[in-house]
Design a protein around this motif. Structure first.
Motif, PDB file in Angstrom:
ATOM      1  N   PRO A 163     -43.254  76.007  98.013  1.00  0.00           N
ATOM      2  CA  PRO A 163     -43.774  76.983  97.060  1.00  0.00           C
ATOM      3  C   PRO A 163     -43.012  76.894  95.738  1.00  0.00           C
ATOM      4  O   PRO A 163     -41.801  76.635  95.725  1.00  0.00           O
ATOM      5  CB  PRO A 163     -43.515  78.324  97.758  1.00  0.00           C
ATOM      6  N   ALA A 164     -43.715  77.082  94.632  1.00  0.00           N
ATOM      7  CA  ALA A 164     -43.079  76.993  93.318  1.00  0.00           C
ATOM      8  C   ALA A 164     -43.711  77.993  92.370  1.00  0.00           C
ATOM      9  O   ALA A 164     -44.920  78.266  92.442  1.00  0.00           O
ATOM     10  CB  ALA A 164     -43.205  75.582  92.752  1.00  0.00           C
ATOM     11  N   TRP A 165     -42.897  78.532  91.484  1.00  0.00           N
ATOM     12  CA  TRP A 165     -43.414  79.354  90.397  1.00  0.00           C
ATOM     13  C   TRP A 165     -43.878  78.443  89.280  1.00  0.00           C
ATOM     14  O   TRP A 165     -43.132  77.572  88.825  1.00  0.00           O
ATOM     15  CB  TRP A 165     -42.354  80.324  89.895  1.00  0.00           C
ATOM     16  N   LEU A 166     -45.123  78.625  88.864  1.00  0.00           N
ATOM     17  CA  LEU A 166     -45.706  77.822  87.802  1.00  0.00           C
ATOM     18  C   LEU A 166     -45.690  78.645  86.515  1.00  0.00           C
ATOM     19  O   LEU A 166     -46.475  79.585  86.349  1.00  0.00           O
ATOM     20  CB  LEU A 166     -47.141  77.415  88.163  1.00  0.00           C
ATOM     21  N   PHE A 167     -44.785  78.311  85.616  1.00  0.00           N
ATOM     22  CA  PHE A 167     -44.610  79.065  84.371  1.00  0.00           C
ATOM     23  C   PHE A 167     -45.450  78.428  83.264  1.00  0.00           C
ATOM     24  O   PHE A 167     -45.233  77.260  82.902  1.00  0.00           O
ATOM     25  CB  PHE A 167     -43.143  79.086  83.962  1.00  0.00           C
ATOM     26  N   SER A 168     -46.411  79.183  82.743  1.00  0.00           N
ATOM     27  CA  SER A 168     -47.212  78.708  81.618  1.00  0.00           C
ATOM     28  C   SER A 168     -46.361  78.698  80.354  1.00  0.00           C
ATOM     29  O   SER A 168     -45.614  79.645  80.090  1.00  0.00           O
ATOM     30  CB  SER A 168     -48.432  79.609  81.408  1.00  0.00           C
ATOM     31  N   LEU A 169     -46.468  77.625  79.580  1.00  0.00           N
ATOM     32  CA  LEU A 169     -45.722  77.504  78.325  1.00  0.00           C
ATOM     33  C   LEU A 169     -46.688  77.478  77.155  1.00  0.00           C
ATOM     34  O   LEU A 169     -47.747  76.840  77.217  1.00  0.00           O
ATOM     35  CB  LEU A 169     -44.894  76.218  78.326  1.00  0.00           C
ATOM     36  N   ASP A 170     -46.323  78.161  76.104  1.00  0.00           N
ATOM     37  CA  ASP A 170     -47.151  78.192  74.900  1.00  0.00           C
ATOM     38  C   ASP A 170     -47.355  76.769  74.370  1.00  0.00           C
ATOM     39  O   ASP A 170     -46.385  76.038  74.128  1.00  0.00           O
ATOM     40  CB  ASP A 170     -46.465  79.059  73.837  1.00  0.00           C
ATOM     41  N   GLY A 171     -48.619  76.357  74.247  1.00  0.00           N
ATOM     42  CA  GLY A 171     -48.937  75.046  73.703  1.00  0.00           C
ATOM     43  C   GLY A 171     -49.053  73.948  74.741  1.00  0.00           C
ATOM     44  O   GLY A 171     -49.340  72.796  74.374  1.00  0.00           O
ATOM     45  N   TYR A 172     -48.873  74.268  76.023  1.00  0.00           N
ATOM     46  CA  TYR A 172     -48.913  73.250  77.075  1.00  0.00           C
ATOM     47  C   TYR A 172     -50.036  73.541  78.070  1.00  0.00           C
ATOM     48  O   TYR A 172     -50.258  74.699  78.446  1.00  0.00           O
ATOM     49  CB  TYR A 172     -47.575  73.185  77.822  1.00  0.00           C
ATOM     50  N   ASP A 173     -50.713  72.479  78.508  1.00  0.00           N
ATOM     51  CA  ASP A 173     -51.795  72.614  79.486  1.00  0.00           C
ATOM     52  C   ASP A 173     -51.276  72.621  80.921  1.00  0.00           C
ATOM     53  O   ASP A 173     -51.922  73.160  81.815  1.00  0.00           O
ATOM     54  CB  ASP A 173     -52.810  71.469  79.336  1.00  0.00           C
TER      55      ASP A 173
END
Length: 291
Positions: A163-173
């Protein structure tokens, strides 16, 4: 054993009392003494390897979850710029808002062999704090959200899906991933720890920094003092273990500042590492990945 200093991995200076003694300042060690030390250190490594064989610690290690790869993984698409890469490496990562908490308490580690193990899940806020720990000036990345997903990571038992936390980053898909489950507790070593500096100049290996793709070399962070020419890391290989025994070279007489320095050293192996455990001769414990 062919070893060489690879590069300084960001000198970590830790104040200690009596560091001159730790660094061997003023020892004036002769070539004959060095040979004696090497034999004594190899003997200690053999004792550690023999104690590990068939021990309760070896059984616990074979059943636990111990990451041997980076638990924070960059976006699969790669960094858009060198500035973003520097921000990631320095931990200059900010949040655009408050991250949610999670009600998930357990996650399952899955190995290719079919084995599984349930481990506690870390809250996403705590996970963020492990890599987003600096908010100074300069380039920065911005986390805009998070959700629970999966990633793969190298472990002591081979590649596993975790299991992993998927952190959305500004400007990244694609997201920045951080492993969401905690590793198993390191087992109690079957051999007694040797006091630092007492076993004929034996020093500690702080952490495992990387393993070559073919498994035939390791990069480790070894410790030394300010009054020597750096660390030397030798290895004793068995079918079950790779025991590293470290020392320092070129210890000098005179005043010595109180510090311990970590330095990257590459260690060549006769056989690929595979599923063998990497042990530190000083502590008799498995060498942790990344501290």
């Amino acid at each position: 054993m062919n070893t060489h200093v690879n590069r300084l991995a960001g000198l970590m200076l830790v104040p200690l009392l009596g560091a001159c003694l730790l660094a061997g300042c003023g020892d004036g060690q002769s070539a004959g003494d060095a040979r004696t030390d090497s034999k004594s250190q190899e003997k200690r490594a053999r004792e550690v390897a023999d104690a590990w064989h068939g021990s309760a610690a070896a059984v616990a290690w074979s059943r636990g979850y111990y990451p041997l790869g980076d638990t924070t993984q960059p976006p699969e698409s790669g960094w858009h710029s060198d500035a973003d890469k520097r921000a990631f490496e320095s931990g200059t990562i900010v949040r655009s808002g408050k991250l949610p908490t999670t009600a998930v308490t357990q996650g399952t580690v899955k190995w290719r062999s079919g084995s599984t193990l349930n481990r506690p899940v870390v809250d996403p806020n705590r996970a963020y704090q492990s890599f987003g720990h600096y908010s100074g000036k300069g380039p920065r990345l911005t986390v805009t959200g998070v959700k629970l997903g999966e990633t793969t990571i190298t472990t002591s038992r081979g590649t596993a899906t975790v299991p992993a936390w998927l952190f959305s980053l500004d400007g990244y898909d694609s997201p920045l991933k951080h492993v969401a489950v905690t590793p198993s507790k390191l087992p109690e070593p079957p051999a007694v720890r040797a006091p630092q500096g007492s076993t004929d100049g034996l020093w500690s290996v702080a952490e495992l920094a990387g393993t070559a793709a073919d498994g035939r070399s390791l990069t480790v962070r070894a410790t030394h003092g300010a009054c020597d020419d750096g660390p030397v890391v030798n290895v004793l290989e068995t079918d079950e273990s790779v025991v590293l025994y470290a020392s320092v070279t070129g210890a000098r007489s005179g005043a010595c500042t109180a510090q311990i320095i970590q330095q990257d050293v590459q260690v060549e192996l006769r056989q690929p590492l595979a599923d063998r455990v990497v042990l530190d001769a000083l502590t008799a414990q498995p060498v942790p990945y990344g501290g």
